[in-house]
Design a protein around this motif. Structure first.
Motif, PDB file in Angstrom:
ATOM      1  N   GLY A 145      88.833  38.608 -56.923  1.00  0.00           N
ATOM      2  CA  GLY A 145      89.307  37.745 -58.005  1.00  0.00           C
ATOM      3  C   GLY A 145      88.212  36.829 -58.512  1.00  0.00           C
ATOM      4  N   MET A 146      87.408  36.283 -57.594  1.00  0.00           N
ATOM      5  CA  MET A 146      86.309  35.410 -58.014  1.00  0.00           C
ATOM      6  C   MET A 146      85.282  36.177 -58.839  1.00  0.00           C
ATOM      7  N   ALA A 147      85.028  37.429 -58.452  1.00  0.00           N
ATOM      8  CA  ALA A 147      84.076  38.249 -59.208  1.00  0.00           C
ATOM      9  C   ALA A 147      84.569  38.481 -60.631  1.00  0.00           C
ATOM     10  N   MET A 148      85.862  38.768 -60.786  1.00  0.00           N
ATOM     11  CA  MET A 148      86.419  39.008 -62.116  1.00  0.00           C
ATOM     12  C   MET A 148      86.368  37.751 -62.979  1.00  0.00           C
ATOM     13  N   ILE A 149      86.800  36.630 -62.407  1.00  0.00           N
ATOM     14  CA  ILE A 149      86.845  35.399 -63.184  1.00  0.00           C
ATOM     15  C   ILE A 149      85.434  34.926 -63.544  1.00  0.00           C
ATOM     16  N   HIS A 150      84.477  35.212 -62.663  1.00  0.00           N
ATOM     17  CA  HIS A 150      83.081  34.879 -62.963  1.00  0.00           C
ATOM     18  C   HIS A 150      82.557  35.744 -64.105  1.00  0.00           C
ATOM     19  N   HIS A 151      82.845  37.048 -64.040  1.00  0.00           N
ATOM     20  CA  HIS A 151      82.327  37.934 -65.084  1.00  0.00           C
ATOM     21  C   HIS A 151      82.952  37.645 -66.441  1.00  0.00           C
ATOM     22  N   PHE A 152      84.272  37.466 -66.484  1.00  0.00           N
ATOM     23  CA  PHE A 152      84.945  37.281 -67.769  1.00  0.00           C
ATOM     24  C   PHE A 152      84.757  35.876 -68.336  1.00  0.00           C
ATOM     25  N   HIS A 153      84.662  34.875 -67.466  1.00  0.00           N
ATOM     26  CA  HIS A 153      84.705  33.494 -67.964  1.00  0.00           C
ATOM     27  C   HIS A 153      83.546  32.617 -67.499  1.00  0.00           C
ATOM     28  N   GLY A 154      82.646  33.151 -66.683  1.00  0.00           N
ATOM     29  CA  GLY A 154      81.486  32.375 -66.262  1.00  0.00           C
ATOM     30  C   GLY A 154      81.786  31.290 -65.246  1.00  0.00           C
ATOM     31  N   VAL A 155      82.974  31.292 -64.641  1.00  0.00           N
ATOM     32  CA  VAL A 155      83.314  30.290 -63.636  1.00  0.00           C
ATOM     33  C   VAL A 155      82.521  30.592 -62.359  1.00  0.00           C
ATOM     34  N   GLN A 156      81.947  29.549 -61.760  1.00  0.00           N
ATOM     35  CA  GLN A 156      81.119  29.723 -60.576  1.00  0.00           C
ATOM     36  C   GLN A 156      81.937  29.532 -59.301  1.00  0.00           C
ATOM     37  N   LYS A 157      81.501  30.194 -58.225  1.00  0.00           N
ATOM     38  CA  LYS A 157      82.063  29.889 -56.916  1.00  0.00           C
ATOM     39  C   LYS A 157      81.133  28.906 -56.217  1.00  0.00           C
ATOM     40  N   HIS A 158      81.714  28.088 -55.336  1.00  0.00           N
ATOM     41  CA  HIS A 158      80.966  27.037 -54.655  1.00  0.00           C
ATOM     42  C   HIS A 158      81.173  27.158 -53.152  1.00  0.00           C
ATOM     43  N   MET A 159      80.090  26.958 -52.393  1.00  0.00           N
ATOM     44  CA  MET A 159      80.191  26.979 -50.941  1.00  0.00           C
ATOM     45  C   MET A 159      80.938  25.742 -50.450  1.00  0.00           C
ATOM     46  N   LEU A 160      81.786  25.937 -49.453  1.00  0.00           N
ATOM     47  CA  LEU A 160      82.500  24.844 -48.827  1.00  0.00           C
ATOM     48  C   LEU A 160      81.680  24.277 -47.670  1.00  0.00           C
ATOM     49  N   ASP A 161      81.910  23.009 -47.350  1.00  0.00           N
ATOM     50  CA  ASP A 161      81.218  22.399 -46.209  1.00  0.00           C
ATOM     51  C   ASP A 161      81.681  23.017 -44.893  1.00  0.00           C
ATOM     52  N   ALA A 162      82.949  23.399 -44.837  1.00  0.00           N
ATOM     53  CA  ALA A 162      83.504  24.064 -43.665  1.00  0.00           C
ATOM     54  C   ALA A 162      84.437  25.163 -44.136  1.00  0.00           C
ATOM     55  N   LYS A 163      84.627  26.175 -43.337  1.00  0.00           N
ATOM     56  CA  LYS A 163      85.468  27.290 -43.718  1.00  0.00           C
ATOM     57  C   LYS A 163      86.912  26.839 -43.914  1.00  0.00           C
TER      58      LYS A 163
END
Length: 312
Positions: A145-163
């Motif tokens: 889902g993150m890959a799709m939303i990134h490709h279509f809309h340029g939204v970035q994913k961000h690393m979390l401090d903890a899982k």
């Protein structure tokens, strides 16, 4: 009606024993109806476990489902036998001329990488674009889902401090959505990820609508009507002991890991975990299948030519 699976697929016996209605190819051939054609692009390392989890959910409805398992053409699995892959999976390049009523793109254990650094990213972009011409409705799960939303809309994913790890409380933000028909106001969903997409960045895209969200784990389920897609960042498909397996694995390796939140009774990992998401998992995927059934063209050649509104 049941989901149609090859009788040699491990999920066939597992789901039959659970009471899920399954049908072999030979039995399905005698039914004079058009089954819904649903594909799973399985990017997870434990492919048999993942295909069984999703088959369980999409098979629990009164429609006949014909399931196709797809793998990236440019990536060879190192964790599932090539005999199983060869017997049950088709490479994307071999199916890209076909059309499907629905497609699930699973998560993948590569969230620490930038999208463009994934070895099969170019093919992923091709697949995501292909959904717009050859798939009526696409369901991207976690990294998918993150890959799709990134490709279509340029939204970035961000690393979390903890899982983010456990069963996080969620809010039904769109009770009138057909995808949330029958949902409670509050419920839990298993979460297991090191990355997130921020609610503010999603809200900044007018085409995106958040259907489920959490004060603790951020946005969960996003609707993208323009691209006939849903994106879910968490794991309704997980079995009762999937989080336990991940926790036990990391403990055995000596890797830093917290006890999954709100999962074991009293947060005690010596006690059996409780499944408190199963009913909502079945609701969501049944609602998705129902929406596909109500809106997909009977003539599959017309898939990809319909209005962007699934009910239009």
């Amino acid at each position: 009606m049941p989901i149609k699976l090859p009788s040699t697929l491990p999920a066939f016996d597992v789901l039959t024993q659970e009471g899920v209605m399954v049908m072999s190819d030979s039995h399905a051939a005698h039914q004079d109806i058009r089954p819904l054609k649903i594909a799973i692009l399985n990017l997870m390392p434990k492919k048999i476990e993942t295909e069984t989890q999703f088959a369980r959910l999409i098979g629990a409805n009164p429609l006949q489902i014909e399931l196709t398992l797809i793998r990236p053409s440019e990536h060879i699995s190192k964790t599932t036998s090539q005999a199983h892959i060869g017997a049950h999976y088709e490479a994307f390049q071999d199916v890209k001329d076909r059309k499907f009523d629905g497609l699930i793109i699973t998560g993948a254990p590569i969230e620490h990488l930038d999208f463009e650094d994934v070895t099969y990213w170019d093919e992923m972009v091709e697949i995501i674009e292909w959904t717009q011409t050859n798939v009526h409705s696409t369901f991207g799960v976690c990294w998918g889902g993150m890959a799709m939303i990134h490709h279509f809309h340029g939204v970035q994913k961000h690393m979390l401090d903890a899982k983010a790890f456990g069963c996080f409380p969620q809010k039904n933000l769109a009770p009138a959505s057909p995808y949330l028909r029958g949902f409670s106001d509050n419920f839990v969903i298993p979460v297991s990820r090191w990355t997130e997409m921020k609610q503010g960045e999603i809200d900044a895209v007018p085409a995106l609508r958040t259907l489920i969200g959490s004060d603790h784990a951020g946005p969960c389920l996003i609707e993208d009507a323009e691209h006939r897609a849903l994106y879910i960042f968490n794991h309704f498909e997980y079995d009762s002991e999937t989080l336990k397996g991940e926790y036990d694995r990391d403990v055995a390796k000596g890797a830093p890991i917290n006890v999954p939140m709100n999962y074991y009774p009293d947060d005690d990992p010596s006690r059996p975990p409780e499944n408190r998401w199963r009913s909502h998992a079945h609701l969501l995927y049944s609602n998705w299948i129902s929406e596909i059934y109500l809106t997909t063209p009977f003539d599959m050649d017309k898939i990809g030519q319909t209005t962007t509104d699934l009910r239009g």
